[in-house]
Write an enzyme that holds these catalytic residues in place. Structure first.
Site, PDB file in Angstrom:
ATOM      1  N   ASP A  10      27.348   3.539  -8.218  1.00 15.33           N
ATOM      2  CA  ASP A  10      26.966   4.398  -7.099  1.00 15.33           C
ATOM      3  C   ASP A  10      27.940   5.582  -7.132  1.00 15.33           C
ATOM      4  OD1 ASP A  10      26.239   5.260  -4.385  1.00 15.33           O
ATOM      5  OD2 ASP A  10      28.187   4.396  -3.838  1.00 15.33           O
ATOM      6  N   ASP A  12      28.658   8.373  -3.995  1.00 15.36           N
ATOM      7  CA  ASP A  12      29.381   8.680  -2.755  1.00 15.36           C
ATOM      8  C   ASP A  12      30.068   7.444  -2.179  1.00 15.36           C
ATOM      9  OD1 ASP A  12      26.833  11.025  -2.002  1.00 15.36           O
ATOM     10  OD2 ASP A  12      28.934  11.486  -2.431  1.00 15.36           O
ATOM     11  N   ARG A  56      18.970  11.342   7.506  1.00 16.56           N
ATOM     12  CA  ARG A  56      19.969  11.027   8.537  1.00 16.56           C
ATOM     13  C   ARG A  56      19.864  12.030   9.681  1.00 16.56           C
ATOM     14  NH1 ARG A  56      24.817  10.683   5.075  1.00 16.56           N
ATOM     15  NH2 ARG A  56      23.663   8.931   4.206  1.00 16.56           N
ATOM     16  N   ASN A 128      24.788  17.659  -6.408  1.00  6.00           N
ATOM     17  CA  ASN A 128      26.037  17.273  -5.719  1.00  6.00           C
ATOM     18  C   ASN A 128      26.930  16.450  -6.633  1.00  6.00           C
ATOM     19  OD1 ASN A 128      25.422  18.563  -3.325  1.00  6.00           O
ATOM     20  ND2 ASN A 128      24.904  16.700  -2.197  1.00  6.00           N
TER      21      ASN A 128
END
Ligand code: XBP
Length: 270
Positions: A10, A12, A56, A128
């Site tokens: 993963d 973040d 979110r 990102n």
């Protein structure tokens, strides 16, 4: 039982403690756009039950009954806010205040030396991740990963197992030959749904949480001179997560599958 052939990270919260930077970027975006929203650390820890920054924000907007600007629907407005947030996040990454978490580079190097296949599986965007790792790894890092699956590549974000199933497909490996490394309950659920044994490295927004179905829960991967702290182990004693740890993880019978329901009021607002 298959030999260990692959390792899926993963991003973040696992490779680096990026969630605090995401949180600051969200709050700067809200302020810049005249919203009286402020996600403090306690609220953000709860909101992390929703993978995907746009999702979110949408869940939070609905919980606050936000009216979007005239002539614009809420989804599109949150999409615009998210693009603003992403630009801020990437500029914050360029300030160079982050480092890889303990043991991440060591484990990547060990896996490469052992000719394991490596993958990245994330609910954030590839852009990102590239901005993050361009600042933390040598320029050739993209060649290190045999698969790089971001939010653009699969229809559903974690806790759906889609991102991990796509990573396994690109690795041409079965789940039984790989281990996933995650930091959140959603990430654990996603990896487990794809049939992967999972090691959890907790981070400030997830420490102390309950990670049912994980094979190992530690505070970080550890270094030889900086042992990890074990919160839960089904594989015996661990001081530093290395390939031997991952092989033991693979050899240990799957923990019972747990059905986790939304652990946050926001998770039901979507
Ligand atoms: C973490 C996420 C992301 C980030 C915010 O992804 O859920 O949504 O919190 O990034 P992972 P975005 O742990 O799977 O790497 O705003 O780009 O979604």
């Amino acid at each position: 039982m298959n030999a260990l052939q692959g390792l899926i990270f993963d991003v973040d919260g696992t490779l680096a403690n990026t969630e605090e930077v995401h949180r600051l970027a969200f709050n700067a975006t809200f302020e810049q756009n005249g919203l009286d929203w402020h996600w403090d650390t306690a609220l953000y820890a709860d909101l992390l039950a929703i993978s995907g920054g746009r999702e979110r924000m949408l869940a939070y907007a609905r919980s606050r009954r936000l009216q979007p600007p005239a002539g614009e629907d809420l989804q599109h407005y949150c999409q615009r806010l998210h693009a603003d947030k992403t630009a801020r996040y990437q500029r914050m990454l360029d300030e160079g205040r982050l480092a890889l978490r303990p043991g991440v580079r060591r484990l990547i190097d060990e896996a490469r030396d052992a000719r394991l296949k490596l993958a990245l599986a994330t609910s954030t965007s590839r852009a990102n991740v590239t901005r993050l790792l361009d600042g933390l790894l040598p320029p050739e890092w993209p060649q290190w990963f045999d698969a790089f699956v971001g939010s653009e590549d699969v229809p559903e974000k974690k806790p759906s197992g889609a991102v991990y199933r796509e990573a396994l497909r690109r690795l041409s490996l079965p789940a039984s030959a790989c281990v996933a490394i995650e930091d959140t309950v959603n990430g654990l659920r996603a990896a487990r749904e794809a049939g992967l044994k999972t090691v959890i490295t907790t981070q400030p927004f997830t420490e102390g949480r309950f990670f049912p179905g994980a094979s190992l829960v530690v505070d970080q991967l550890g270094e030889p001179d900086r042992p990890c702290r074990v919160a839960l182990s089904r594989i015996g004693p661990v001081t530093c997560v290395g390939l031997g740890t991952l092989r033991r993880t693979l050899a240990t019978p799957n923990p019972a599958r747990f059905r986790l329901h939304g652990s946050s009021a926001y998770a039901t607002a979507l």
